[in-house]
Motif scaffolding. Structure first.
Motif, PDB file in Angstrom:
ATOM      1  N   TYR A  38       3.876   1.439  -1.192  1.00 50.75           N
ATOM      2  CA  TYR A  38       4.493   1.499  -2.517  1.00 50.75           C
ATOM      3  C   TYR A  38       3.517   2.098  -3.532  1.00 50.75           C
ATOM      4  O   TYR A  38       3.873   2.989  -4.304  1.00 50.75           O
ATOM      5  CB  TYR A  38       4.930   0.101  -2.949  1.00 50.75           C
ATOM      6  N   TYR A  39       2.298   1.620  -3.558  1.00 46.95           N
ATOM      7  CA  TYR A  39       1.303   2.144  -4.505  1.00 46.95           C
ATOM      8  C   TYR A  39       1.001   3.608  -4.240  1.00 46.95           C
ATOM      9  O   TYR A  39       0.808   4.397  -5.174  1.00 46.95           O
ATOM     10  CB  TYR A  39       0.015   1.310  -4.467  1.00 46.95           C
ATOM     11  N   SER A  82       0.835  -1.210   0.000  1.00 48.02           N
ATOM     12  CA  SER A  82       0.000   0.000   0.000  1.00 48.02           C
ATOM     13  C   SER A  82       0.862   1.249   0.000  1.00 48.02           C
ATOM     14  O   SER A  82       0.563   2.218  -0.700  1.00 48.02           O
ATOM     15  CB  SER A  82      -0.919   0.013   1.218  1.00 48.02           C
ATOM     16  N   GLY A  99       3.103   5.781  -2.987  1.00 46.84           N
ATOM     17  CA  GLY A  99       4.274   6.524  -3.455  1.00 46.84           C
ATOM     18  C   GLY A  99       4.302   6.662  -4.962  1.00 46.84           C
ATOM     19  O   GLY A  99       4.607   7.736  -5.494  1.00 46.84           O
ATOM     20  N   VAL A 100       3.956   5.574  -5.658  1.00 43.66           N
ATOM     21  CA  VAL A 100       3.918   5.628  -7.125  1.00 43.66           C
ATOM     22  C   VAL A 100       2.834   6.593  -7.590  1.00 43.66           C
ATOM     23  O   VAL A 100       3.047   7.385  -8.513  1.00 43.66           O
ATOM     24  CB  VAL A 100       3.704   4.215  -7.716  1.00 43.66           C
ATOM     25  N   THR A 101       1.691   6.565  -6.946  1.00 40.91           N
ATOM     26  CA  THR A 101       0.599   7.468  -7.308  1.00 40.91           C
ATOM     27  C   THR A 101       0.995   8.918  -7.103  1.00 40.91           C
ATOM     28  O   THR A 101       0.753   9.771  -7.970  1.00 40.91           O
ATOM     29  CB  THR A 101      -0.655   7.136  -6.486  1.00 40.91           C
ATOM     30  N   ALA A 108       4.037  10.130  -7.033  1.00 47.52           N
ATOM     31  CA  ALA A 108       5.101  10.456  -7.992  1.00 47.52           C
ATOM     32  C   ALA A 108       4.516  10.736  -9.370  1.00 47.52           C
ATOM     33  O   ALA A 108       4.909  11.707 -10.038  1.00 47.52           O
ATOM     34  CB  ALA A 108       6.114   9.323  -8.057  1.00 47.52           C
ATOM     35  N   LEU A 109       3.577   9.909  -9.814  1.00 53.58           N
ATOM     36  CA  LEU A 109       2.961  10.130 -11.125  1.00 53.58           C
ATOM     37  C   LEU A 109       2.152  11.416 -11.147  1.00 53.58           C
ATOM     38  O   LEU A 109       2.129  12.137 -12.153  1.00 53.58           O
ATOM     39  CB  LEU A 109       2.088   8.937 -11.512  1.00 53.58           C
TER      40      LEU A 109
END
Length: 61
Positions: free
Chosen positions: A7-8, A5, A10-12, A14-15
């Motif tokens: 990780y997701y 969670s 953080g990716v969200t 960042a995008l």
């Protein structure tokens, strides 16, 4: 909250930051003229001058 969670999330984030940077750069006054240039260049090809006939000059700046 598990590791996946985080990780997701953080990716969200960042995008989203990348998207916001692209939008800010696209609509900034500094890059507006450069971004609008291809639009006007396409319109110039619709009515070629007599001297420009015979192919597109790729050396044009």
């Amino acid at each position: 909250m598990d590791l996946a969670s985080i990780y997701y999330l953080g990716v969200t984030i960042a995008l989203f930051l990348i998207f916001a940077a692209i939008v800010a750069r696209t609509y900034s006054k500094k890059h507006k003229a450069r971004g609008e240039e291809p639009k006007y260049r396409m319109m110039d090809d619709d009515h070629p001058k007599e001297t420009d006939k015979g192919g597109r000059d790729v050396r044009r700046k």
